[in-house]
Design a protein around this motif. Structure first.
Motif, short mmCIF file in Angstrom:
data_model
loop_
_atom_site.label_atom_id
_atom_site.label_comp_id
_atom_site.label_asym_id
_atom_site.label_seq_id
_atom_site.Cartn_x
_atom_site.Cartn_y
_atom_site.Cartn_z
N TYR A 11 0.62 12.39 14.57
CA TYR A 11 1.31 13.23 14.65
C TYR A 11 0.70 14.48 15.53
N ALA A 12 -0.43 14.83 15.06
CA ALA A 12 -1.22 15.74 15.83
C ALA A 12 -1.62 15.33 17.41
N VAL A 13 -1.80 14.47 17.66
CA VAL A 13 -2.07 13.93 19.02
C VAL A 13 -0.76 13.77 19.77
N TRP A 14 0.32 13.36 19.31
CA TRP A 14 1.71 13.55 20.02
C TRP A 14 2.48 14.58 20.18
N SER A 15 2.48 15.29 19.05
CA SER A 15 3.46 16.09 18.81
C SER A 15 3.04 17.68 19.38
N ARG A 16 1.70 17.98 19.30
CA ARG A 16 1.13 19.28 19.24
C ARG A 16 1.79 20.15 18.62
N ASP A 17 2.31 20.03 17.56
CA ASP A 17 2.98 21.13 16.57
C ASP A 17 2.04 21.36 15.46
N PRO A 18 1.60 22.89 15.50
CA PRO A 18 0.64 23.03 14.44
C PRO A 18 1.36 22.95 12.89
N THR A 19 2.51 23.28 12.52
CA THR A 19 3.16 23.39 11.35
C THR A 19 3.27 21.89 10.76
N GLY A 20 3.71 21.00 11.32
CA GLY A 20 3.74 19.49 10.92
C GLY A 20 2.31 18.84 10.63
N THR A 21 1.43 19.25 11.61
CA THR A 21 -0.20 18.70 11.28
C THR A 21 -0.41 19.45 10.29
N ALA A 22 -0.41 20.71 9.78
CA ALA A 22 -0.78 21.50 8.77
C ALA A 22 -0.27 20.87 7.46
N ALA A 23 0.90 20.54 7.62
CA ALA A 23 1.76 19.72 6.34
C ALA A 23 1.16 18.62 6.03
N LEU A 24 0.74 17.78 6.93
CA LEU A 24 0.35 16.24 6.89
C LEU A 24 -1.02 16.39 6.38
N THR A 25 -1.88 17.41 6.87
CA THR A 25 -3.01 17.63 6.42
C THR A 25 -3.38 18.14 4.92
N ILE A 26 -2.40 18.80 4.52
CA ILE A 26 -2.30 19.37 3.34
C ILE A 26 -2.10 18.08 2.10
N SER A 27 -1.15 17.43 2.68
CA SER A 27 -0.65 16.01 1.97
C SER A 27 -1.62 15.09 1.86
N PHE A 28 -2.32 15.07 2.71
CA PHE A 28 -3.44 14.06 2.89
C PHE A 28 -4.84 14.75 1.59
N LEU A 29 -4.78 15.68 1.93
CA LEU A 29 -6.05 16.44 0.92
C LEU A 29 -5.25 16.44 -0.44
N MET A 30 -4.19 16.65 -0.85
CA MET A 30 -3.66 16.43 -2.06
C MET A 30 -3.59 15.09 -2.61
N ALA A 31 -3.41 13.89 -1.74
CA ALA A 31 -3.47 12.55 -2.39
C ALA A 31 -4.91 12.28 -2.46
N SER A 32 -5.92 12.77 -1.49
CA SER A 32 -7.24 12.62 -1.93
C SER A 32 -7.69 13.05 -3.14
N LEU A 33 -7.28 14.29 -3.37
CA LEU A 33 -7.78 15.07 -4.58
C LEU A 33 -7.24 14.21 -5.83
N VAL A 34 -6.10 13.77 -5.71
CA VAL A 34 -5.56 12.73 -6.96
C VAL A 34 -6.55 11.31 -6.89
N THR A 35 -6.72 11.00 -5.73
CA THR A 35 -7.45 9.72 -5.86
C THR A 35 -8.97 9.79 -6.38
N PHE A 36 -9.54 11.16 -6.03
CA PHE A 36 -10.90 11.33 -6.69
C PHE A 36 -10.67 11.56 -8.21
N PHE A 37 -9.69 12.36 -8.69
CA PHE A 37 -9.43 12.41 -10.06
C PHE A 37 -9.34 10.98 -10.83
N PHE A 38 -8.50 10.23 -10.28
CA PHE A 38 -8.41 8.79 -10.91
C PHE A 38 -9.77 8.11 -10.85
#
Length: 129
Positions: free
Chosen positions: A22-49
């Motif tokens: 998404y970051a490469v093709w769209s160049r939209d900072p809002t969607g990129t930030a939202a997907l980055t936050i989603s990745f970080l939150m899923a990584s945090l849950v993975t780390f906890f488990f």
């Protein structure tokens, strides 16, 4: 917990790949930030488990020969007569009204919420001595 860690690692991987594409093709900072936050939150849950699995091992429900009675017993301690949850809820109500009516009310609500949270955290803390 191992199954949950693998599951959320897959979710984190999906968000990472989607974020990069998404970051490469769209160049939209809002969607990129939202997907980055989603990745970080899923990584945090993975780390906890994964950390819980390493510390505690398999749970009875993860084993094929686990019995129901292995998970029986008290779940946790819940304070029977505590004012702090009510104070925290009232503070959140004032804080939400502060968003509508002004910064002064928001700050009062924030103070009440912090007092309630600290009260709940340290309600049963005793000085060692």
């Amino acid at each position: 917990m191992k199954t949950e860690a693998v599951l959320f690692a897959g979710v984190a991987g999906f968000f990472l790949v989607t974020d990069v594409l998404y970051a490469v093709w769209s160049r939209d900072p809002t969607g990129t930030a939202a997907l980055t936050i989603s990745f970080l939150m899923a990584s945090l849950v993975t780390f906890f488990f994964a950390t819980n699995y390493r510390r505690k091992g398999l749970r009875p429900e993860d084993r094929g020969n686990g019995d129901i009675h292995e998970r029986s017993g008290p779940v946790d301690f819940f304070s029977p007569h505590s004012i702090w949850p009510s104070l925290t809820a009232a503070g959140m109500a004032v804080l939400a009204l502060g968003v509508v009516f002004g910064l002064w009310l928001f700050l009062i609500g924030l103070g009440v919420v912090l007092a309630g949270v600290f009260g709940m955290v340290f309600q049963y803390a005793r000085a060692q001595g």
